[in-house]
Design a protein around this motif. Structure first.
Motif, PDB file in Angstrom:
ATOM      1  N   GLN A 227      54.178  -0.194   7.735  1.00  0.00           N
ATOM      2  CA  GLN A 227      54.064  -1.626   8.025  1.00  0.00           C
ATOM      3  C   GLN A 227      52.740  -2.193   7.522  1.00  0.00           C
ATOM      4  N   ARG A 228      51.668  -1.422   7.652  1.00  0.00           N
ATOM      5  CA  ARG A 228      50.367  -1.880   7.163  1.00  0.00           C
ATOM      6  C   ARG A 228      50.375  -2.021   5.637  1.00  0.00           C
ATOM      7  N   LYS A 229      51.253  -1.235   4.970  1.00  0.00           N
ATOM      8  CA  LYS A 229      51.393  -1.330   3.516  1.00  0.00           C
ATOM      9  C   LYS A 229      52.357  -2.445   3.109  1.00  0.00           C
ATOM     10  N   GLY A 230      52.942  -3.136   4.097  1.00  0.00           N
ATOM     11  CA  GLY A 230      53.856  -4.224   3.803  1.00  0.00           C
ATOM     12  C   GLY A 230      55.290  -3.795   3.588  1.00  0.00           C
ATOM     13  N   ILE A 231      55.623  -2.576   4.012  1.00  0.00           N
ATOM     14  CA  ILE A 231      56.987  -2.061   3.856  1.00  0.00           C
ATOM     15  C   ILE A 231      57.742  -2.279   5.166  1.00  0.00           C
ATOM     16  N   ASN A 232      58.914  -2.857   5.060  1.00  0.00           N
ATOM     17  CA  ASN A 232      59.654  -3.332   6.234  1.00  0.00           C
ATOM     18  C   ASN A 232      60.424  -2.202   6.916  1.00  0.00           C
ATOM     19  N   ILE A 233      59.724  -1.475   7.784  1.00  0.00           N
ATOM     20  CA  ILE A 233      60.354  -0.452   8.616  1.00  0.00           C
ATOM     21  C   ILE A 233      60.106  -0.817  10.073  1.00  0.00           C
ATOM     22  N   THR A 234      61.145  -0.729  10.892  1.00  0.00           N
ATOM     23  CA  THR A 234      61.040  -1.128  12.298  1.00  0.00           C
ATOM     24  C   THR A 234      61.519  -0.001  13.214  1.00  0.00           C
ATOM     25  N   LYS A 235      61.430  -0.239  14.521  1.00  0.00           N
ATOM     26  CA  LYS A 235      61.916   0.763  15.480  1.00  0.00           C
ATOM     27  C   LYS A 235      63.430   0.911  15.418  1.00  0.00           C
ATOM     28  N   ASP A 236      64.118  -0.104  14.908  1.00  0.00           N
ATOM     29  CA  ASP A 236      65.565   0.046  14.699  1.00  0.00           C
ATOM     30  C   ASP A 236      65.846   1.153  13.685  1.00  0.00           C
ATOM     31  N   ASP A 237      64.983   1.280  12.682  1.00  0.00           N
ATOM     32  CA  ASP A 237      65.139   2.344  11.684  1.00  0.00           C
ATOM     33  C   ASP A 237      64.876   3.713  12.311  1.00  0.00           C
ATOM     34  N   ILE A 238      63.939   3.754  13.255  1.00  0.00           N
ATOM     35  CA  ILE A 238      63.704   5.008  13.972  1.00  0.00           C
ATOM     36  C   ILE A 238      64.920   5.371  14.803  1.00  0.00           C
ATOM     37  N   ASP A 239      65.461   4.394  15.521  1.00  0.00           N
ATOM     38  CA  ASP A 239      66.665   4.640  16.326  1.00  0.00           C
ATOM     39  C   ASP A 239      67.799   5.170  15.458  1.00  0.00           C
ATOM     40  N   GLU A 240      67.985   4.549  14.300  1.00  0.00           N
ATOM     41  CA  GLU A 240      69.059   4.958  13.389  1.00  0.00           C
ATOM     42  C   GLU A 240      68.806   6.362  12.827  1.00  0.00           C
ATOM     43  N   SER A 241      67.556   6.676  12.558  1.00  0.00           N
ATOM     44  CA  SER A 241      67.209   7.994  12.034  1.00  0.00           C
ATOM     45  C   SER A 241      67.479   9.086  13.058  1.00  0.00           C
ATOM     46  N   VAL A 242      67.119   8.823  14.312  1.00  0.00           N
ATOM     47  CA  VAL A 242      67.363   9.799  15.376  1.00  0.00           C
ATOM     48  C   VAL A 242      68.866   9.961  15.599  1.00  0.00           C
ATOM     49  N   LYS A 243      69.579   8.863  15.586  1.00  0.00           N
ATOM     50  CA  LYS A 243      71.035   8.893  15.779  1.00  0.00           C
ATOM     51  C   LYS A 243      71.724   9.683  14.676  1.00  0.00           C
ATOM     52  N   ALA A 244      71.217   9.573  13.449  1.00  0.00           N
ATOM     53  CA  ALA A 244      71.857  10.230  12.303  1.00  0.00           C
ATOM     54  C   ALA A 244      71.833  11.749  12.412  1.00  0.00           C
ATOM     55  N   ILE A 245      70.873  12.294  13.156  1.00  0.00           N
ATOM     56  CA  ILE A 245      70.761  13.746  13.278  1.00  0.00           C
ATOM     57  C   ILE A 245      71.998  14.341  13.942  1.00  0.00           C
ATOM     58  N   SER A 246      72.636  13.564  14.818  1.00  0.00           N
ATOM     59  CA  SER A 246      73.809  14.071  15.540  1.00  0.00           C
ATOM     60  C   SER A 246      74.950  14.447  14.599  1.00  0.00           C
ATOM     61  N   GLY A 247      74.928  13.923  13.369  1.00  0.00           N
ATOM     62  CA  GLY A 247      75.968  14.262  12.401  1.00  0.00           C
ATOM     63  C   GLY A 247      75.640  15.486  11.571  1.00  0.00           C
ATOM     64  N   SER A 248      74.490  16.091  11.800  1.00  0.00           N
ATOM     65  CA  SER A 248      74.083  17.273  11.031  1.00  0.00           C
ATOM     66  C   SER A 248      74.621  18.553  11.656  1.00  0.00           C
ATOM     67  N   ASP A 249      74.706  19.593  10.851  1.00  0.00           N
ATOM     68  CA  ASP A 249      75.089  20.915  11.338  1.00  0.00           C
ATOM     69  C   ASP A 249      74.024  21.383  12.333  1.00  0.00           C
ATOM     70  N   PRO A 250      74.392  21.647  13.596  1.00  0.00           N
ATOM     71  CA  PRO A 250      73.385  22.039  14.593  1.00  0.00           C
ATOM     72  C   PRO A 250      72.591  23.282  14.198  1.00  0.00           C
ATOM     73  N   LEU A 251      73.192  24.143  13.374  1.00  0.00           N
ATOM     74  CA  LEU A 251      72.508  25.362  12.943  1.00  0.00           C
ATOM     75  C   LEU A 251      71.780  25.179  11.616  1.00  0.00           C
ATOM     76  N   GLY A 252      71.895  23.992  11.030  1.00  0.00           N
ATOM     77  CA  GLY A 252      71.245  23.719   9.754  1.00  0.00           C
ATOM     78  C   GLY A 252      69.736  23.670   9.880  1.00  0.00           C
ATOM     79  N   LYS A 253      69.069  23.975   8.769  1.00  0.00           N
ATOM     80  CA  LYS A 253      67.608  24.031   8.761  1.00  0.00           C
ATOM     81  C   LYS A 253      67.048  23.058   7.729  1.00  0.00           C
ATOM     82  N   THR A 254      65.941  22.431   8.081  1.00  0.00           N
ATOM     83  CA  THR A 254      65.278  21.550   7.124  1.00  0.00           C
ATOM     84  C   THR A 254      64.717  22.389   5.969  1.00  0.00           C
ATOM     85  N   SER A 255      64.431  21.719   4.865  1.00  0.00           N
ATOM     86  CA  SER A 255      63.896  22.428   3.702  1.00  0.00           C
ATOM     87  C   SER A 255      62.532  23.042   4.002  1.00  0.00           C
TER      88      SER A 255
END
Length: 303
Positions: A227-255
């Protein structure tokens, strides 16, 4: 503009997923850039993706007779400098370059090296990992790409989209690519790094309240910098990001967890390292990232 010849540098867990489709469409008009023992292994053994072996055409960095209309960068950030040098003989004046690397700094570095070429922003979303049997991809995800602003799509963007569509590579041209890249970056800085420290799979972020709380707080720190850099990211994007994890393989691993478990160098300098540096420049406190950076560096030194 039409893309008749394409190359990829970085034929790992992500690069293979999309490279396989380009190989099937283009044959020897698609090349993997690799040198030394890596090139020799690819020529002898190919690569296996979801049980299917492919034998892609390999171009070594010193080959001066093969030019690409499109070059895709899919390496780790700490490999970028050498990758930029490795593709120089493939670059023609009209070559389009696309990075689908993690982080927010690769495109700028490539643009400095190739100032006369079109260098597109890009990111990939896929669930894929290397196993003893090759690459296992559970979700192809999507490549999001384009210029910074794609309100009107350029000829180069249209050409890449036509190629991806024909190759059945899931893709999306985002109107605001900087926003898209920083949302992905926010997820990487939080989930990738917390998983590397804790050993948690995607299921951990779904089922452990304390881990989910930490995830949100790290995302909020990245959001403040963006936001300080002028890029439009809000807490709604955080909510959506957290919600999206539920669609991932529970046993999957990040890179990054895969890198830590394999005792490989991580991309912490391009994740927390960048946030810490940007935070200092912009006057944004980054206490979570300050500590995450130290912990992952310690892990690497304990290999």
């Amino acid at each position: 503009m039409k893309i008749n010849k394409a190359a990829i540098i970085g034929f790992g867990a992500i690069g293979c997923v999309y490279g396989k489709k380009l190989y099937k469409l283009m044959g020897n008009n698609f090349a993997v850039v690799a040198g030394g023992k890596r090139a020799e292994r690819l020529r002898q053994n190919g690569e296996t993706i979801n049980g299917e072996k492919i034998m892609p055409f390999v171009v070594e960095p010193d080959n001066k007779g093969w030019k690409a209309d499109l070059i895709i960068f899919s390496v780790k950030n700490y490999q970028l400098d050498s990758a930029i040098n490795d593709v120089k003989n493939l670059v023609a004046p009209s070559t389009v370059i696309l990075t689908i690397m993690n982080g927010v700094s690769a495109r700028e570095k490539i643009s400095v090296a190739y100032p006369n070429n079109t260098v597109l922003y890009g990111l990939s979303k896929a669930d894929s990992e290397r196993t003893e049997d090759g690459i296992n991809c559970t979700w192809e995800g999507v490549i999001q790409f384009g210029e910074a602003d794609n309100t009107v799509m350029s000829d180069e963007v249209n050409a890449v989209k036509e190629l991806f569509d024909t190759a059945t590579i899931p893709n999306e041209v985002c109107v605001d690519m900087l926003r898209a890249i920083w949302i992905k970056f926010m997820r990487n800085v939080s989930m990738n790094q917390l998983s590397a420290i804790t050993g948690a799979t995607y299921g951990g972020f779904i089922n452990i309240p304390e881990l989910k709380k930490a995830l949100r707080e790290v995302m909020e720190e990245v959001m403040s910098v963006a936001q300080r850099k002028g890029i439009n990211i809000t807490k709604d994007d955080i909510d959506e990001s957290v919600k999206a994890i539920s669609g991932s393989d529970p046993l999957g691993k990040t890179s990054m967890l895969q890198d830590i478990e394999a005792k490989r160098k991580s991309e912490v300098d391009s994740f927390s390292g960048v946030i810490i540096e940007e935070g200092k420049k912009l006057g944004v406190p980054t206490p979570w990232n300050d500590r995450i950076y130290l912990l992952i560096k310690i892990k690497e030194k304990l290999y």
